[in-house]
Design an enzyme around this catalytic site. Structure first.
Site, PDB file in Angstrom:
ATOM      1  N   TYR A   1       0.586  -0.936  -0.556  1.00 17.48           N
ATOM      2  CA  TYR A   1       0.414  -0.207   0.160  1.00 17.48           C
ATOM      3  C   TYR A   1       1.000   1.094   0.074  1.00 17.48           C
ATOM      4  CZ  TYR A   1      -3.571  -2.884   1.215  1.00 17.48           C
ATOM      5  OH  TYR A   1      -4.671  -4.287   1.285  1.00 17.48           O
TER       6      TYR A   1
ATOM      7  N   PHE B   1     -13.197  -3.770   0.626  1.00 16.06           N
ATOM      8  CA  PHE B   1     -13.871  -3.326   0.082  1.00 16.06           C
ATOM      9  C   PHE B   1     -15.880  -3.346   0.775  1.00 16.06           C
ATOM     10  CE2 PHE B   1     -10.892  -3.749  -4.020  1.00 16.06           C
ATOM     11  CZ  PHE B   1     -10.792  -2.896  -3.440  1.00 16.06           C
TER      12      PHE B   1
ATOM     13  N   GLY C   1     -17.827  -1.776  -2.242  1.00 25.34           N
ATOM     14  CA  GLY C   1     -18.490  -2.885  -3.272  1.00 25.34           C
ATOM     15  C   GLY C   1     -17.626  -2.909  -4.034  1.00 25.34           C
TER      16      GLY C   1
END
Ligand SMILES: NC(=O)c1ccc[n+]([C@@H]2O[C@H](COP(=O)([O-])OP(=O)(O)OC[C@H]3O[C@@H](n4cnc5c(N)ncnc54)[C@H](OP(=O)(O)O)[C@@H]3O)[C@@H](O)[C@H]2O)c1
Length: 298
Positions: free
Chosen positions: A61, A221, A225
């Protein structure tokens, strides 16, 4: 109660191996999007002030260049921001990271398969986080079978666990049969997959199976989503919007409350770079959905 007085403790707790965490946690992927390091550091400290003691991260990340293709300037690693913000770490803080994927500023994304590559990634996480032992390491699987069999990759991490570099192991982007494949090598304390109220609901049964086996199910998520890396889409779904209106909350809060209603073993790790969203997400820990809400959201 005002939003910023609700803490992550409202979600209740779950135990990952021997480490107890609040079921409302924080995902750190998005913090690298902010070119202002001080704001990212402040956000992490605010999350902990609001009771978060489970933070998800990965050494890949990193912005610009890594998971989120945003920003400019020198690389900002989520793992390093966590260290700057939070070390010396609170006793109860559990940091979960993942290996199997990596990011190199020159080579781009890399997959780690061999024991040596996995060890190097564990060491990178230890170094960037400034720790002697990683609390939880998820073996993050890719789409294909991988150059080295899963049992050998997981076995390599089990050896690092036995050597004391890792406390607990998990799996990410995994199918139920792969969980069975690694049975007996080392305990799996969590599964981290893409899942949400309207995303990948074919995993409902897998979520249930994890609960039966005492394994935490940690959806990523849960807010975004199918918006995935691009973020939460403007369209939240009619049912989600309707439940949000009825409770006077945001659709994102309904998504997180729904996540926590899927079982006591389901943990939330919403990510945000926005302090107001952070407080709203944590407040979703105290949002009770009715049986009718849950039916409407099915
Ligand atoms: N295992 C894996 O392969 C994998 C893959 C991806 C991610 N992950 C982990 O899962 C975590 C969660 O995923 P994610 O960070 O994408 O989080 P997410 O919570 O599902 O979605 C974040 C998106 O929603 C927005 N958002 C968040 N809270 C909001 C709110 N209250 N109101 C409006 N918009 C809101 C964010 O934008 P703002 O910043 O503007 O709030 C961002 O665009 C990651 O941080 C990472 O730790 C794991």
């Amino acid at each position: 109660m005002p939003t910023d007085e609700i803490t992550a403790a409202a979600a209740g707790t779950w135990t990952l191996g021997d480490r107890t965490v609040h079921r409302m946690g924080f995902g750190s992927m998005r913090i690298t999007a902010n070119p202002d390091r001080d704001r990212a550091v402040a956000l992490l400290r605010r999350a902990v002030d609001l009771g978060v003691n489970h933070i998800d991260t990965a050494a890949f990340y990193v912005s610009p260049g890594g998971t989120l293709q945003v920003g400019s300037g020198p690389p900002r690693y989520a793992t390093e921001l966590i260290r700057v913000a939070l070390a010396p770490y609170p006793e109860d803080l559990v940091i979960a990271t993942k290996v199997g994927f990596g990011y190199d500023p020159v080579a781009g994304f890399t997959e780690a398969f061999t024991p040596a590559q996995l060890r190097a990634q564990v060491e990178e996480n230890l170094r960037r986080l400034g720790r002697d032992q990683l609390d939880v390491v998820n073996l993050r699987l890719g789409r294909g079978p991988g150059a080295v069999p899963l049992v050998d990759r997981f076995g390599a991490l089990a050896e690092l666990r036995a050597a004391g570099l890792i406390r607990h192991l998990g799996l990410s982007n995994v199918r139920p049969e792969q969980l069975d494949e690694v049975a007996g090598i080392a305990p799996v304390v969590c599964v981290q997959n893409n899942y949400g109220v309207d995303a990948y609901r074919e995993q409902d049964e897998f979520v249930r199976v994890c609960g039966e086996r005492g394994i935490a199910y940690v959806p990523f998520f849960a807010v975004a989503g199918t918006g995935r890396e691009s973020g939460a889409s403007g369209v939240q779904g009619e049912a989600v919007e309707a439940v949000a209106r009825a409770h006077g909350v945001t659709p994102q809060q309904v998504r997180l409350a729904w996540t926590l209603h899927q079982g006591p073993h389901v943990l939330a790790i919403p990510g945000t770079a926005n302090p107001d969203h952070l407080a709203q997400n944590i407040a979703a820990a105290a949002l009770p959905l009715t049986p009718q809400d849950l039916t409407d959201l099915t």
